[in-house]
Design a protein around this motif. Structure first.
Motif, PDB file in Angstrom:
ATOM      1  N   LYS A  21     -50.312  -8.897  50.233  1.00  0.00           N
ATOM      2  CA  LYS A  21     -50.840  -7.949  51.214  1.00  0.00           C
ATOM      3  C   LYS A  21     -50.181  -6.600  51.004  1.00  0.00           C
ATOM      4  CE  LYS A  21     -53.291 -10.931  53.447  1.00  0.00           C
ATOM      5  NZ  LYS A  21     -54.713 -10.916  53.354  1.00  0.00           N
ATOM      6  N   ARG A  22     -50.953  -5.564  51.145  1.00  0.00           N
ATOM      7  CA  ARG A  22     -50.403  -4.212  51.106  1.00  0.00           C
ATOM      8  C   ARG A  22     -50.065  -3.804  52.519  1.00  0.00           C
ATOM      9  NH1 ARG A  22     -50.571  -1.426  46.534  1.00  0.00           N
ATOM     10  NH2 ARG A  22     -51.833  -2.263  44.860  1.00  0.00           N
ATOM     11  N   ILE A  23     -48.896  -3.175  52.675  1.00  0.00           N
ATOM     12  CA  ILE A  23     -48.500  -2.677  53.986  1.00  0.00           C
ATOM     13  C   ILE A  23     -47.990  -1.251  53.828  1.00  0.00           C
ATOM     14  CG2 ILE A  23     -47.966  -4.953  54.941  1.00  0.00           C
ATOM     15  CD1 ILE A  23     -45.006  -4.345  54.512  1.00  0.00           C
ATOM     16  N   ASN A  24     -48.070  -0.497  54.885  1.00  0.00           N
ATOM     17  CA  ASN A  24     -47.577   0.868  54.894  1.00  0.00           C
ATOM     18  C   ASN A  24     -46.619   0.977  56.071  1.00  0.00           C
ATOM     19  OD1 ASN A  24     -47.188   3.576  54.593  1.00  0.00           O
ATOM     20  ND2 ASN A  24     -49.199   4.171  55.354  1.00  0.00           N
ATOM     21  N   VAL A  25     -45.347   1.196  55.783  1.00  0.00           N
ATOM     22  CA  VAL A  25     -44.350   1.257  56.845  1.00  0.00           C
ATOM     23  C   VAL A  25     -43.442   2.461  56.647  1.00  0.00           C
ATOM     24  CG1 VAL A  25     -44.309  -1.239  57.228  1.00  0.00           C
ATOM     25  CG2 VAL A  25     -42.732  -0.234  55.603  1.00  0.00           C
ATOM     26  N   ALA A  26     -42.898   2.956  57.740  1.00  0.00           N
ATOM     27  CA  ALA A  26     -41.882   4.009  57.682  1.00  0.00           C
ATOM     28  C   ALA A  26     -40.521   3.316  57.733  1.00  0.00           C
ATOM     29  CB  ALA A  26     -42.044   4.959  58.863  1.00  0.00           C
ATOM     30  N   PRO A  29     -33.602   6.240  56.242  1.00  0.00           N
ATOM     31  CA  PRO A  29     -32.898   6.651  55.015  1.00  0.00           C
ATOM     32  C   PRO A  29     -31.940   5.575  54.503  1.00  0.00           C
ATOM     33  CG  PRO A  29     -32.920   8.449  56.597  1.00  0.00           C
ATOM     34  CD  PRO A  29     -33.463   7.241  57.308  1.00  0.00           C
ATOM     35  N   GLU A  30     -31.346   4.807  55.397  1.00  0.00           N
ATOM     36  CA  GLU A  30     -30.440   3.728  54.990  1.00  0.00           C
ATOM     37  C   GLU A  30     -31.200   2.646  54.222  1.00  0.00           C
ATOM     38  OE1 GLU A  30     -30.624   4.844  58.197  1.00  0.00           O
ATOM     39  OE2 GLU A  30     -28.743   5.955  58.302  1.00  0.00           O
ATOM     40  N   MET A  31     -32.417   2.359  54.668  1.00  0.00           N
ATOM     41  CA  MET A  31     -33.225   1.356  53.974  1.00  0.00           C
ATOM     42  C   MET A  31     -33.667   1.866  52.609  1.00  0.00           C
ATOM     43  SD  MET A  31     -35.619  -0.123  56.976  1.00  0.00           S
ATOM     44  CE  MET A  31     -34.973  -1.082  58.318  1.00  0.00           C
ATOM     45  N   VAL A  32     -33.992   3.157  52.531  1.00  0.00           N
ATOM     46  CA  VAL A  32     -34.353   3.755  51.247  1.00  0.00           C
ATOM     47  C   VAL A  32     -33.179   3.637  50.282  1.00  0.00           C
ATOM     48  CG1 VAL A  32     -34.931   5.908  50.051  1.00  0.00           C
ATOM     49  CG2 VAL A  32     -36.047   5.344  52.229  1.00  0.00           C
TER      50      VAL A  32
END
Length: 85
Positions: A21-26, A29-32
C-alpha cells in the motif's frame, strides 16, 4: 480475508499476506534523521529503511504489549529496559 481488512488475507500456516500500500504521511525531523541513519549505514533505499524501522518497531511493540515480555539493552554502560508509554 482478516476481519474488516480487505487488504489482508490469512495465508497457509497462519501467516498474513497483503498487497503493498502507498501511504503519504508527515513525519518529524527526528524520524527523518532516523531514516537517514539507516540509509547511510545500511546502504538501502528510503523505502527499505522505512520497512526496517517499522519492522523493528512492530517487533518491540508486539513483544512488550502482546506477549508481556521485557526488552533489555545491554552495553558498555550497563543494562536498560525498553519501556513503551
Amino acid at each position: 480475508m482478516l476481519g474488516n481488512r480487505p487488504d489482508v488475507e490469512e495465508a497457509p500456516q497462519g501467516r498474513l499476506t497483503a498487497e503493498p500500500k502507498r501511504i503519504n504521511v508527515a513525519i518529524s525531523p527526528e524520524m527523518v534523521r532516523a531514516l537517514e541513519i539507516v540509509i547511510e549505514r545500511e546502504g538501502v533505499t528510503l523505502t527499505e529503511a522505512l520497512r526496517r524501522l517499522v519492522g523493528y518497531g512492530d517487533f518491540v511493540y508486539r513483544a512488550v504489549r502482546e506477549q508481556d515480555e521485557q526488552i533489555l539493552l545491554t552495553g558498555p554502560d550497563g543494562t536498560r529496559e525498553v519501556v513503551l508509554l
